[in-house]
Structures are given as structure tokens and as C-alpha cells.
Design a protein around this motif. Structure first.
Motif: not given
Length: 599
Positions: A298-309
């Protein structure tokens, strides 16, 4: 005479070729950025640690002031070789960095915020063990220096982490800061060392095991400045473009076992190869829809991973990346048409070069001659070439006028997968591939609409519109349709009008703010556009074949009347079916055979 002050940068410059040689002289790394002060290091994106790797531009940054404070000046070779290891071994690329974080996050339920730290500690172990054992560098000496810093309470995570190094390098317990009296910490240190060795060549799989090992110690851990000083990949992904995150990997959802339960770690081979291939038995996964192939994030999980990176992006920017990546596999192929004969291009003049046109098409000389201040899209021009007449008629793409519903009945594309947004992205990007221009409009209630600046060829401009969200009432912006075709010249390129909505599209036939009938506005738009019109609608039942049957089917006659007026209405019962519609529509209108012969 005063004594000559030694150059503090010289040892680092001399150590750089040696550090490269420990891995390979053939890397894409630039020379390291050596910062005299913390302020200069912070300007380069380095905070908290004394060294860091930037994956976007393949650059190592060293904070010499912090190195001096920690008394690590003699270890320039070891520090540089360690940072090179992040480029060569783990995580190596921005995409693998993000994949690693995704796996670790799943192994840290409720503690996902610690994933960047766990990933950093894990990759450091892989790199340092190789440098210590295979290259003979003094990695253990660095940790002795850190352990000798002014006394402070050691967190369980620090003691476990140092205990793992002591196990890996056969150091006496407590030498580097590991626990000397806690049997649980000592046992987990042995398991952690086994994870590093067993999964050294398959470290992506081992990441989940390592995170599971650390999970209980994270629950009781306090802030530890020595751990923070090691975080050299905290912002490693900043400015990068990770790819391949939209789809879950086949084994990503399988729970990572604790190393004590992993036969590859403990040496217990009962259960055989099947347990090594999957953490759950096949029959346990067979009926689980979460393990179906091709499942997407989902987009929200995709965003959480990018921010963690380490990427500093807002929800809207993340959504643009997400839907571009998801649309890419479904786009039409770049078109190619056989030519009847080789033709010589004939220069005919200049025309403006705009954002979205090919960069190599810019005529820089003419652009500078027209204006010494080059402003892309305003003063840039490109040369126009003509061709001698061929034996076959020329073809041109049909422009796309796209309207996407963003009312309260539609999902927010920045949090959850919106198949309306995805379908719009697939069709719009396919249109751009054949040279068409796209006008995109997102709409909801009265006064709630977002649109591109006319027909454009910029992917970003279009996706920024499609990934917006209102979630309000339902009132089609009739004035947008009216004004687009009010004064469109007769010789303009044909346009196909496409609506993606539900039964709320019937508000298009209401009166506009001037009192004009929406039916008249829609009819004129369809006639002037010249490329046809389509409505892809999420409806609870198929449309009846006759207006007379509409009442019995629970419908007003508006959609049937629209079909008789020339609108092609495609009904989907499930929003996910819009994906199939988008692929078929793109192929029909922009694939091979979808080009219109010029009149």
C-alpha cells in the motif's frame, strides 16, 4: 620559526587508495568528502555519526572533528574501508537498502521506528567481520576506543552488539564491551555471530533473523550515544531513487524465525531443505491470500520504507513515485513504425522546447542566441525538421483529456491503493510514450478541482494531479469541460475524453454556473474533441440495454442517454477491474494500430 602544522587531511588522502584496494579499485565512488567541522559535516548531510555513506551520489563523508573527539585519528584506513563496504557489500544500492529495511520492519512489530538502526548494525557486522578476518584491518581496536570513552550506562543493545563481535573475533568476554555476567545476552551474542557467518552470502534473508534476535532487547533498551555514533547509513538514501518496492517479494511475508529456531544456525537439520526455503510450511501458506504472487504494497507502507531509508518526501511526492512505479509494467511498448524509405531531414525552423520534450532536442546555440539567460521551457527552442513525402500516410497520436473522480466514495491514493489513480497513470503515461499530450483533471465537490496547465507532456505534472485527494462531495467541474473546447481551433489535434468515476459522473449533465445545460456542454466537447469519449464507471450492476428498462434496474436514464449521445461506457463491478480496462484502453488507443491517419 614556528613549527609547521601537519595537514590533518593528509593521512586520509593517503589511506584512501589502500581502503579501495581492500575491496576493489574499480568502484563508482568519488573521493571522500573530508569535513573539518561538525557544521561542515552537517551541511553534507552527516549528523550524529563520525562517518557516513551517501548512496545517491556514491560519496563518503567524514567528520574530522568528531573523529578527533572519539580519538579515532589513527584509524583512517579502517574507517574509509568500512564506508566503502557499504557501497560494495551491504547495502550497496539504494534499492537494496530499502528492501533491507522492508524486511527488518516486518520483524520488528510495534518497533518499526528502530529499523534504520537495526539495519545499520547488521550491515556493519557483515562489513567489519570481513575486514577484520580477510583484510587484517584493526576493526576491533576502534571498538576498544569507543568502549574507553567516559563511563556511561551500557544499554542491552550495545552489550549484545559488542558481544557478537567478541564471538566473531574470539575476543575475551567484556573486552569490547560485551556482557560478562548475563547468560541471556551471551547466548544471543553467540546466535548473532552465527547469523553473520551463516548468512554472509545471503544477508538479505539473514536480516529478518537478526532483527528478531534484537527485538526483545530493544524493548528494554535506553538511549546510548555509542550506538548513535555508529549510525553511518541513517540518511544513506537521501536524494536517491529506490526501485522495485511496489511489489512484495515472494518470501517477504513469511515470519522470520528466531535464530534459535533456525536449523541453519543451530545445525539441527531436521525438517530438511523445506524449512530453509520457507519459514512456514507450504500447506500453511497455500490458503493465505497474503502470500499470493504479485501482491503489492500500500502507498502508506511504501512511504514508511522510503522515509526509513532517509528520503525526505511528503505524502504527495511519495504517491507520485508509487503510482509511476506501479504503472510502469502495464504501459504500452515504445512505438515503432516501418518507413517506406530512408528520408533526409530538412531543417524548417525553430519551435519552443518545453519540459517533457526530449532533452537532446534542445538547440542550445539558438537558445543562447535568442536570450543569454537560458530558462528551460521559456527561452529554450528546438529545431523543426521536415521530411520528403513518403509512400504511406503519416499518423499522429490522439491527445487525452482525463477526468478522475476524487469524491468521498473514492480512496485516498496517498494512503491506500486507488485503482482510479493507477488506471489514470497507466493510460496517461502510455499516451506520453507515443507523443500525445495529456490534460488531467481531478475533481470532487463544487470548487474542488486540480488540473494540469492545459495539455502537457510532463509526467510529474500529470501524476501530481492524479495523486491528489479531496474526499468531498460530488459535483463535476462542467466549466473545465466547457472552457477546454470553447475556442479549440478546427486544425487542432484530435482529443479523446476519458472519465474515470462512478454514478457520480451524471453531475456532468447538470447546469453550469452560467445556466448552460451540461448535456449541451458535453455534446459540444465530444464533437469538437473529434477523438471520441469514454466513461469507465464503477457501477453496482451492468447498464440495461434500453432507457425504458432503466427504472426497473434502479437507474435513472442519464447514463443510457449518454451512451446514445456517443459516450462509450465501460462498467466495472470492482475497482480492481480498472487495471484491466486501463491496459486494454492504452493498447487500443496508443498501441500498434491505435494511431490516427492525418487528414
Amino acid at each position: 620559526m614556528s613549527a609547521t602544522v601537519a595537514d590533518p587531511l593528509q593521512p586520509w588522502r593517503e589511506a584512501w587508495p589502500q581502503a579501495l584496494a581492500t575491496w576493489s579499485r574499480f568502484t563508482r565512488l568519488q573521493d571522500p568528502k573530508l569535513c573539518h567541522s561538525r557544521m561542515q559535516a552537517a551541511a553534507e548531510g552527516l549528523t550524529g555519526s563520525f562517518a557516513a555513506i551517501r548512496l545517491a551520489d556514491q560519496r563518503i563523508v567524514i567528520d574530522l572533528e568528531e573523529v578527533q573527539r572519539l580519538q579515532l585519528q589513527p584509524y583512517a584506513l579502517e574507517i574509509l574501508a568500512h564506508e566503502i563496504g557499504h557501497h560494495v557489500l551491504a547495502p550497496a544500492t539504494a534499492s537494496d537498502h530499502a528492501r533491507l529495511l522492508a524486511r527488518i520492519r516486518r520483524a520488528l512489530p510495534t518497533l518499526e521506528a528502530h529499523a534504520p538502526m537495526v539495519a545499520n548494525l547488521y550491515t556493519d557486522l557483515l562489513i567489519n567481520d570481513r575486514l577484520q578476518r580477510q583484510s587484517g584491518l584493526r576493526m576491533d581496536a576502534i571498538y576498544r576506543r569507543l568502549a574507553a570513552q567516559p563511563a556511561q550506562a551500557s544499554s542491552p543493545v550495545w552489550q549484545l552488539y559488542m558481544g557478537i563481535y567478541e564471538e566473531l573475533w574470539q575476543q575475551p568476554r567484556g573486552t569490547l564491551g560485551g556482557s560478562t555476567d548475563d547468560s541471556a545476552l551471551q547466548g544471543d551474542a553467540w546466535l548473532g555471530a552465527r547469523v553473520v557467518r551463516v548468512y554472509a552470502s545471503d544477508w538479505m534473508i539473514g536480516a529478518g533473523r537478526f532483527a528478531t534476535l534484537l527485538l526483545p532487547w530493544l524493548l528494554e533498551s535506553q538511549q546510548d550515544a555509542r550506538v548513535d555514533a555508529l549510525m553511518d547509513t541513517r540518511h544513506a538514501g537521501q536524494g536517491s531513487q529506490p526501485v522495485g518496492l511496489g511489489q512484495l517479494e515472494d518470501d517477504e511475508l513469511a515470519p522470520a524465525p528466531h535464530p534459535a529456531s533456525d536449523p541453519r544456525i543451530t545445525g539441527d537439520e531436521r525438517g530438511g531443505d523445506a524449512q530453509q526455503k520457507s519459514d512456514l510450511p507450504a500447506d500453511a501458506l497455500a490458503g493465505d491470500p497474503a502470500h499470493s504472487p504479485g501482491q503489492m504494497r500500500e502507498p502508506f507502507e511504501y512511504g514508511q520504507i522510503l522515509r526509513a531509508a532517509g528520503l525526505d518526501l511528503d505524502d504527495h511526492q511519495i504517491a507520485v513515485r508509487y503510482y509511476r512505479e506501479r504503472a510502469l509494467p502495464h504501459l504500452i511498448r515504445y512505438p515503432s513504425r516501418p518507413q517506406p524509405q530512408a528520408l533526409e531531414p530538412l531543417p524548417e525552423g525553430l519551435q519552443p522546447w518545453e519540459a517533457g520534450d526530449a532533452l537532446d532536442a534542445v538547440d542550445w546555440l539558438q537558445s543562447v542566441l535568442q536570450s543569454p539567460h537560458v530558462i528551460p521551457g521559456l527561452t529554450t527552442v528546438q529545431r523543426v525538421h521536415g521530411l520528403a513525402p513518403g509512400r504511406e500516410p503519416a499518423a499522429e497520436p490522439v491527445d487525452l483529456d482525463l477526468y478522475v473522480d476524487s469524491s468521498g466514495s473514492m480512496p485516498n491514493p496517498q494512503a491506500w491503493t486507488s485503482f482510479l489513480t493507477l488506471a489514470g497513470a497507466i493510460i496517461a503515461l502510455s499516451a506520453l510514450r507515443v507523443g500525445a499530450r495529456v490534460q488531467a483533471t481531478l475533481w470532487s465537490g463544487t470548487g474542488q478541482h486540480l488540473h494540469t496547465d492545459g495539455f502537457v507532456r510532463s509526467e510529474d505534472d500529470i501524476l501530481k494531479v492524479l495523486t491528489g485527494y479531496f474526499g468531498g462531495a460530488t459535483a463535476f467541474p462542467i466549466h473545465r469541460l466547457r472552457d477546454t473546447y470553447a475556442e479549440r481551433p478546427p486544425h487542432a489535434r484530435a482529443v479523446h475524453i476519458l472519465h474515470i468515476s462512478d454514478d457520480g459522473i451524471t453531475t456532468m449533465f447538470d447546469k453550469d454556473e452560467r445556466g448552460n445545460s451540461g448535456w449541451d456542454v458535453a455534446a459540444r466537447a465530444l464533437r469538437v474533441a473529434g477523438g471520441g469519449g469514454t466513461m469507465a464507471l464503477n457501477l453496482f450492476s451492468p447498464l440495461p440495454s434500453r432507457i425504458a428498462d432503466a427504472a426497473n434496474a434502479g437507474w435513472t436514464g442519464d447514463l443510457l442517454r449518454a451512451r446514445e449521445a456517443g459516450w462509450n461506457i465501460h462498467v466495472v463491478r470492482d475497482m480492481a477491474d480498472l487495471l484491466q480496462f486501463a491496459r486494454a484502453f492504452s493498447q487500443q488507443h496508443y498501441g500498434s494500430g491505435g494511431m490516427r491517419v492525418q487528414r
